[in-house]
Design an enzyme around this catalytic site. Structure first.
Site, short mmCIF file in Angstrom:
data_model
loop_
_atom_site.label_atom_id
_atom_site.label_comp_id
_atom_site.label_asym_id
_atom_site.label_seq_id
_atom_site.Cartn_x
_atom_site.Cartn_y
_atom_site.Cartn_z
N ARG A 205 -30.04 2.47 -7.40
CA ARG A 205 -31.20 2.09 -7.79
C ARG A 205 -32.43 2.87 -7.46
O ARG A 205 -33.32 3.10 -8.20
CB ARG A 205 -31.29 0.60 -7.43
CG ARG A 205 -32.59 0.00 -8.07
CD ARG A 205 -32.55 -1.76 -7.81
NE ARG A 205 -33.53 -2.18 -8.53
CZ ARG A 205 -34.72 -2.37 -7.48
NH1 ARG A 205 -34.98 -1.96 -6.30
NH2 ARG A 205 -35.59 -2.83 -8.14
N LYS B 76 -24.18 -13.77 -8.21
CA LYS B 76 -25.15 -12.66 -7.77
C LYS B 76 -24.12 -11.99 -6.55
O LYS B 76 -24.09 -12.30 -5.76
CB LYS B 76 -26.28 -13.34 -7.22
CG LYS B 76 -27.32 -11.93 -6.93
CD LYS B 76 -28.69 -12.45 -6.59
CE LYS B 76 -29.87 -11.30 -6.40
NZ LYS B 76 -29.52 -10.27 -5.46
N GLU C 211 -23.85 -15.99 -13.97
CA GLU C 211 -23.12 -15.06 -13.42
C GLU C 211 -23.13 -15.12 -11.81
O GLU C 211 -24.38 -15.49 -11.22
CB GLU C 211 -23.42 -13.49 -13.70
CG GLU C 211 -23.34 -13.34 -15.22
CD GLU C 211 -24.11 -11.96 -15.65
OE1 GLU C 211 -24.23 -10.93 -14.52
OE2 GLU C 211 -24.51 -11.88 -16.75
N SER D 175 -35.78 -5.76 -10.73
CA SER D 175 -35.14 -6.64 -9.98
C SER D 175 -35.59 -7.70 -10.63
O SER D 175 -36.02 -8.08 -11.48
CB SER D 175 -35.83 -6.36 -8.47
OG SER D 175 -37.23 -6.80 -8.61
N ASP E 218 0.97 -1.32 -0.08
CA ASP E 218 0.25 0.10 -0.02
C ASP E 218 0.94 1.37 0.13
O ASP E 218 0.69 2.26 -0.74
CB ASP E 218 -0.98 0.05 1.34
CG ASP E 218 -1.88 -1.03 1.13
OD1 ASP E 218 -2.10 -1.61 0.15
OD2 ASP E 218 -2.89 -1.16 1.94
#
Ligand code: IVH
Length: 699
Positions: free
Chosen positions: A136, A115, A113, A82, A33
């Site tokens: 959303r 979720k 895919e 949805s 980092d």
């Protein structure tokens, strides 16, 4: 100079993008980092010196907007809908059947895919540039969180397509989330600073994204995965989901590496299982997998019901974390005597099962997490692992008392010992603790201990269950009547067992010490103990605390002597650490353990360092031990000593080497003694030697 600066700036931007990709997408950072921060600082400095070289897609431009007072509403051009959920195989098969019927096809090509368990986001790109982005919300309008989204290092500020080919408008949809590793680090800080933890990475990500000051968002690293698009103008779109994600990937949007095109419903279920197996190891949380019909024409033909598509479904996994209350903290004693604090929980459904207790591992863990009865806690159960308490919400604490490990075993009342340097606490009632009974008896009877043939696990189970055997000493009180009453025990096998028990009555001293099952006393330590004490009584009479002090003092002195080059002193019980000596001391401090040893002897067990009979050469007290003699001993002649060592299975050599185990030294010892000191070979006097050989060795 500006030309040099321009080249360096461009190299830094590329390098920063590359390191971001490695960290967030490949989970394999190649620099620390601090090194990353140094690259970033250098870029900032160069851009300050050459403002004309600063561009809007530079990584330095991600945090710039001042804190907002509130998030402005932002309408979606195309609503964000949805997904319907499926929770089991039947529901997935029904989804596939409906789609096949409607499309009138035998089999469907799907795109699978993960979720992502994060927050749905719509990103708006105009003429190739990131312009704004929103949550959303209610599906039609969300909140404008553009300034915060810009801080996400993996989110392209400019589409990778050549500027003249960039679409006038492209909405990219996907999920904002926090990687598990970033969440763990943030949560540690959060718990320290605020005294409470986030329930999960999703909540932490939501909190980060809703910060009004983008600087605060930037301090809680988020990432983004694309899974679809909304409105699009001025771009030729692919015809399948598979090709669409490849296109998004080519534009530098992170997309799931775990995406897969498959055919038929069985492959969907196989994908679900495969991802379930990978779930715990994925760098981000998922709460299921998503199946989408791959072909966009077929998708359109199926259309939507109310607010969810008919062409896609989310096949969910059970949640891995849940919130519940600690009813009590109890301590369980395992079969080897380890004490484990366990939180009794208000029943909660997590990881697919109802959980009523969770392990707290050990005393240090309870302290670290500061779990108390009555606390509200987050419980986690991932895969097949034992449920555990992740953290406590101390803001909800009422009046719970701090946990303390009991001083006495909750099962047998023996002293609880905690070995220095180890996290585990153990019950020292090895031979008498009901929790350890089976294990103690099995170990006692095992081949390398008392070697009682035929006394296996099933038989021990029965003997313990019927109460016939409570301690190893009870084995020597077994009779035919008791044994024949057991399941599947004929007269012959009963007699065989009684014979085997009888045969075990004359163990060598090392075998006997090993058989006691004292924590840390394996065969090697048992042999050293036998050599040092020579008989059971000396062992029982030892003052263990003094022995520890003595060992400590001599070791300290020897460290000094090593530095000054002086001769070292012989250490008592060479090779046996302080922890093990403490463990033996704790074992013998329990009267009940001593009582078992007395009973064993009362019932005919004769422990003999010299005993011949069934004791083979290799089991004698001095087997494999080489001595060198030097000087004149107070009472014995050289010949005498030699004969005794050989009788006990040892060897006598003429000169000292690294192979010498002990040097026996008397008055006027010569160069052999000096060499022994130099090579750090333990030095014995006549008295100690006789103890080791076992002067009065019978028990
Ligand atoms: S596709 C029409 N793909 O799940 C909706 N959604 O319950 C299309 N999600 O709000 C959504 N991973 O936040 C899609 N690979 C994925 C996803 C995904 C997570 C979320 C998304 C959406 C919710 C739907």
């Amino acid at each position: 100079m500006p030309a040099d600066a321009a080249a360096r700036i461009s190299a830094l931007r590329q390098s920063i993008a590359e390191h971001n990709r490695r960290y967030y997408l490949e989970d394999s950072p190649s620099i620390s980092d601090a090194e990353f921060d140094a690259l970033f600082a250098e870029l900032q400095r160069l851009e300050e010196q050459h403002p004309q070289l600063r561009t809007a897609d530079s990584p330095t431009q991600r945090v710039g907007a001042p804190p907002a007072h509130a998030f402005a509403p932002l309408a979606h051009r195309v609503p964000m809908l949805s997904l319907n959920n499926a929770f089991d195989e039947d529901e997935v098969r029904a989804f596939d059947r409906r789609a096949r019927d409607k499309l009138d096809v035998d089999q469907i090509t799907y795109f699978c895919e993960p979720k992502f368990d994060g927050l749905a986001i719509n990103l708006v790109y105009e003429n190739g540039w990131f312009k704004r982005g929103a949550t959303r919300g209610d599906g039609y309008r969300g909140e404008d969180v553009s300034a915060n989204l810009r801080t996400i290092r993996t989110l392209p500020l400019k589409l990778a397509a050549a500027p003249n080919l960039a679409p006038n408008l492209l909405e990219v949809r996907g999920e904002v989330l926090m990687l598990k590793k970033d969440f763990a680090a943030l949560n540690r800080r959060h718990q320290e600073n605020e005294g409470r933890a986030f329930v999960n990475a999703r909540n932490a990500a939501a909190g980060a994204l809703r910060q009004l000051d983008p600087k605060l968002t930037a301090a809680r690293p988020l990432t983004f995965f694309a899974y679809g698009i909304g409105a699009a103008e001025g771009i030729g779109l692919p015809t399948t989901q598979c090709a669409l994600l490849d296109l998004l990937a080519s534009m530098q949007f992170p997309v799931a590496a775990q995406r897969e095109r498959v055919v038929g419903v069985d492959s969907l279920l196989a994908y679900h299982s495969k991802m379930a197996a990978q779930r715990a190891e994925l760098p981000f949380d998922i709460d299921g997998v998503v199946y989408k019909i791959n072909d966009f024409a077929q998708q359109q033909a199926l259309g939507y019901v109310s607010r969810a598509p008919r062409f896609a479904v989310a096949h969910k996994y059970p949640a891995e974390q849940a919130i519940t209350k600690v009813l009590d903290i109890v301590v369980q004693v395992g079969r080897t005597g380890t004490l484990t604090p366990v939180a009794k929980l208000h029943p909660v459904f997590v990881g697919g099962v109802t959980v009523t207790k969770a392990t707290l591992h050990n005393e240090d863990e309870v302290r670290r997490k500061d779990v108390r009865p009555g606390d509200t806690v987050i419980v986690r159960r991932a895969g097949d692992v034992i449920p555990e308490v992740v953290s406590v919400d101390i803001t909800k604490r009422q009046d719970g008392r701090e946990f303390v490990m009991p001083a006495a075993c909750p099962v047998c009342g023996s002293k609880v010992e905690r070995i220095a340097g180890e996290a585990a606490s153990r019950c020292s009632g090895n031979l008498v603790c009901p929790a350890q009974r089976k294990q103690a008896i099995l170990h006692f009877a095992s081949r390398r201990a008392m070697d009682i043939e035929g006394l296996g696990e099933k038989l021990v189970d029965q003997l313990v269950a019927t109460g016939a055997v409570k301690t190893p000493a009870d084995l020597y009180a077994l009779n035919m009547a008791t044994l024949i009453a057991l399941d599947r025990m004929a007269e012959k096998s009963a007699q065989n067992l009684i014979d085997a028990v009888g045969k075990s009555k004359t163990p060598s001293l090392p075998r006997f010490f090993h058989a006691l099952g004292i924590f840390g006393v394996g065969e090697e330590v048992a042999r050293i103990l036998a050599q040092y004490f020579g008989n059971v009584d000396a062992f029982l009479a030892a003052d263990w605390e003094t022995l520890i002090e003595e060992k400590k003092a001599i070791q300290k002195e020897n460290t000094k002597r090593t530095k000054s080059g002086a001769e070292k002193l012989p250490v008592p019980l060479p090779g046996v650490g302080k922890e093990i000596v403490e463990s033996i001391g704790a074992f013998l401090s329990q009267a009940a353990n001593r009582e078992v040893i007395t009973q064993l002897r009362d019932r005919g067990v004769r422990i003999d360092a010299h005993s011949s009979g069934r004791i083979s050469q290799s089991e004698q007290a001095l087997a494999g031990t080489t001595f060198v003699l030097t000087g004149t001993l107070p009472t014995l002649t050289r010949e005498d000593v030699k004969a005794r060592i050989i009788a006990a299975g040892g060897k006598v050599a003429g000169s000292v080497s690294h192979k010498t185990n002990f040097v026996v030294a008397g008055a006027d010892a010569g160069s052999k003694l000096d060499l022994a000191r130099e090579l750090e070979v333990p030095i014995l006097d006549e008295d100690t030697l006789l103890k080791i050989i076992g002067g009065e060795q019978s028990a």
